[in-house]
Design a protein around this motif. Structure first.
Motif, mmCIF file in Angstrom:
data_model
loop_
_atom_site.group_PDB
_atom_site.id
_atom_site.type_symbol
_atom_site.label_atom_id
_atom_site.label_comp_id
_atom_site.label_asym_id
_atom_site.label_seq_id
_atom_site.Cartn_x
_atom_site.Cartn_y
_atom_site.Cartn_z
ATOM 1 N N ALA A 102 40.096 -29.696 -32.315
ATOM 2 C CA ALA A 102 39.333 -30.685 -31.529
ATOM 3 C C ALA A 102 40.236 -31.608 -30.724
ATOM 4 C CB ALA A 102 38.437 -31.505 -32.458
ATOM 5 N N TYR A 103 41.350 -32.031 -31.295
ATOM 6 C CA TYR A 103 42.240 -32.936 -30.568
ATOM 7 C C TYR A 103 43.304 -32.197 -29.770
ATOM 8 C CZ TYR A 103 40.012 -36.714 -33.112
ATOM 9 O OH TYR A 103 39.091 -37.599 -33.607
ATOM 10 N N THR A 104 43.741 -31.047 -30.237
ATOM 11 C CA THR A 104 44.769 -30.307 -29.507
ATOM 12 C C THR A 104 44.280 -29.865 -28.133
ATOM 13 O OG1 THR A 104 45.814 -29.571 -31.568
ATOM 14 C CG2 THR A 104 46.331 -28.317 -29.585
ATOM 15 N N VAL A 105 43.004 -29.496 -28.022
ATOM 16 C CA VAL A 105 42.491 -29.034 -26.722
ATOM 17 C C VAL A 105 42.584 -30.109 -25.639
ATOM 18 C CG1 VAL A 105 40.946 -27.289 -27.697
ATOM 19 C CG2 VAL A 105 40.070 -29.599 -27.266
ATOM 20 N N ILE A 106 42.696 -31.372 -26.023
ATOM 21 C CA ILE A 106 42.807 -32.447 -25.030
ATOM 22 C C ILE A 106 44.066 -32.246 -24.182
ATOM 23 C CG2 ILE A 106 42.942 -34.959 -24.678
ATOM 24 C CD1 ILE A 106 40.261 -33.969 -25.879
ATOM 25 N N GLY A 107 45.064 -31.619 -24.765
ATOM 26 C CA GLY A 107 46.308 -31.359 -24.038
ATOM 27 C C GLY A 107 46.179 -30.403 -22.874
ATOM 28 N N LEU A 108 45.040 -29.745 -22.738
ATOM 29 C CA LEU A 108 44.808 -28.825 -21.621
ATOM 30 C C LEU A 108 44.365 -29.525 -20.342
ATOM 31 C CD1 LEU A 108 42.909 -25.933 -23.451
ATOM 32 C CD2 LEU A 108 45.219 -25.827 -22.486
ATOM 33 N N ALA A 109 44.162 -30.821 -20.382
ATOM 34 C CA ALA A 109 43.606 -31.542 -19.221
ATOM 35 C C ALA A 109 44.378 -31.265 -17.941
ATOM 36 C CB ALA A 109 43.566 -33.042 -19.500
ATOM 37 N N GLY A 110 45.673 -31.109 -18.027
ATOM 38 C CA GLY A 110 46.507 -30.924 -16.840
ATOM 39 C C GLY A 110 46.392 -29.572 -16.167
ATOM 40 N N ILE A 111 45.600 -28.651 -16.725
ATOM 41 C CA ILE A 111 45.483 -27.328 -16.081
ATOM 42 C C ILE A 111 44.821 -27.416 -14.711
ATOM 43 C CG2 ILE A 111 45.474 -26.015 -18.241
ATOM 44 C CD1 ILE A 111 42.447 -25.651 -17.910
ATOM 45 N N PHE A 112 44.154 -28.525 -14.442
ATOM 46 C CA PHE A 112 43.493 -28.680 -13.154
ATOM 47 C C PHE A 112 44.375 -29.375 -12.118
ATOM 48 C CE2 PHE A 112 40.096 -28.132 -16.213
ATOM 49 C CZ PHE A 112 39.331 -27.153 -15.582
ATOM 50 N N GLY A 126 39.393 -32.375 -15.284
ATOM 51 C CA GLY A 126 40.261 -32.091 -16.433
ATOM 52 C C GLY A 126 39.858 -32.872 -17.674
ATOM 53 N N THR A 127 39.567 -34.150 -17.487
ATOM 54 C CA THR A 127 39.165 -34.993 -18.616
ATOM 55 C C THR A 127 37.828 -34.544 -19.183
ATOM 56 O OG1 THR A 127 40.357 -36.867 -17.641
ATOM 57 C CG2 THR A 127 38.747 -37.371 -19.343
ATOM 58 N N GLU A 173 31.972 -41.269 -24.590
ATOM 59 C CA GLU A 173 33.435 -41.155 -24.626
ATOM 60 C C GLU A 173 33.952 -40.436 -23.373
ATOM 61 O OE1 GLU A 173 37.069 -41.563 -27.158
ATOM 62 O OE2 GLU A 173 35.071 -42.324 -27.484
ATOM 63 N N ILE A 174 33.253 -39.384 -22.952
ATOM 64 C CA ILE A 174 33.641 -38.645 -21.747
ATOM 65 C C ILE A 174 33.550 -39.549 -20.519
ATOM 66 C CG2 ILE A 174 32.952 -36.777 -20.169
ATOM 67 C CD1 ILE A 174 32.005 -35.230 -22.732
ATOM 68 N N VAL A 175 32.453 -40.273 -20.400
ATOM 69 C CA VAL A 175 32.237 -41.137 -19.235
ATOM 70 C C VAL A 175 33.279 -42.254 -19.193
ATOM 71 C CG1 VAL A 175 30.632 -42.782 -18.169
ATOM 72 C CG2 VAL A 175 29.778 -40.596 -19.081
ATOM 73 N N ILE A 176 33.496 -42.915 -20.325
ATOM 74 C CA ILE A 176 34.454 -44.032 -20.370
ATOM 75 C C ILE A 176 35.866 -43.538 -20.087
ATOM 76 C CG2 ILE A 176 35.537 -45.743 -21.884
ATOM 77 C CD1 ILE A 176 32.745 -45.945 -23.304
ATOM 78 N N THR A 177 36.283 -42.466 -20.740
ATOM 79 C CA THR A 177 37.649 -41.960 -20.570
ATOM 80 C C THR A 177 37.879 -41.492 -19.138
ATOM 81 O OG1 THR A 177 37.699 -41.298 -22.893
ATOM 82 C CG2 THR A 177 39.370 -40.343 -21.464
ATOM 83 N N SER A 178 36.925 -40.768 -18.572
ATOM 84 C CA SER A 178 37.067 -40.298 -17.184
ATOM 85 C C SER A 178 37.145 -41.477 -16.223
ATOM 86 C CB SER A 178 35.896 -39.393 -16.797
ATOM 87 O OG SER A 178 35.854 -38.252 -17.605
ATOM 88 N N GLY A 179 36.295 -42.478 -16.427
ATOM 89 C CA GLY A 179 36.289 -43.645 -15.555
ATOM 90 C C GLY A 179 37.590 -44.423 -15.599
#
Length: 197
Positions: A102-112, A126-127, A173-179
């Protein structure tokens, strides 16, 4: 503010920046609104953002490594949840789906990064993408494991309850983090810190 540039080949600096990002994420994960979610989860103030930033600065390969280290730390801090499993296999699945994957996949954000002409949409996509992957992990865990431990009393199917429960904290969490990622990118241009001239 002048443009920040870092040498992406400097391994010591990369380790230091990653350690700082893991530390910031860990501290932010301790401050969360979880009053509505009695079975775990909650809305943090961008605990995943440092991992997203690391992936955009150093790329998804290093981002995955950093997020993996973060996941191990989160699992140690949340070991009580893992111990709720009634068998060793259930504990392994909880550890994997609620922490390590669940947390490791966050590291993929930069693929975009570099896929569009504008970094802002790349960061938003990405986020959101990696946070949806994290939601998928929590959904599967809630559906397959947690419902077996504590069946919901809402009269919903296991799958519907899991997506409703986990989505209720992951969507904010998605909305806040992306913003906040967009605001930080606009101010700091973090995604280009390690770009070659």
């Amino acid at each position: 503010m002048g443009k920040i540039k870092i040498d992406k080949n400097n391994k010591t600096l990369r380790l230091v920046i990653s350690a700082i990002m893991i530390s910031i994420g860990t501290v932010l994960s301790m401050f969360k609104f979880n009053g509505l979610w009695v079975y775990g989860g909650g809305v943090t103030f961008c605990a995943m953002l440092p991992l997203v930033m690391t992936s955009f600065i150093y790329g998804p390969k290093w981002g995955l490594f950093t997020a993996f280290v973060f996941s191990l730390l989160q699992m140690v801090l949340g070991v009580q949840n893992v111990l709720y499993g009634t068998s060793i296999w259930m504990m392994i699945v909880i550890a994997l789906l609620d922490y390590i994957v669940a947390y490791t996949v966050i590291g993929l954000a930069g693929i975009f990064k570099g896929k569009l002409k504008n970094r802002i949409p790349e960061i938003i996509i990405g986020t959101a993408f990696v946070m949806i992957l994290r939601l998928a992990c929590h959904f599967i865990s809630g559906w397959m494991i947690w419902d077996a431990l504590w069946p919901n009393e809402m009269g919903m199917t296991s799958a519907l309850y899991s997506i409703t429960y986990n989505g209720s904290y992951m969507v904010p969490e998605i909305v806040i983090t992306s913003g906040v990622a967009v605001v930080l990118e606009s101010i700091l241009k973090f995604s280009s810190w390690a770009d070659q001239e």
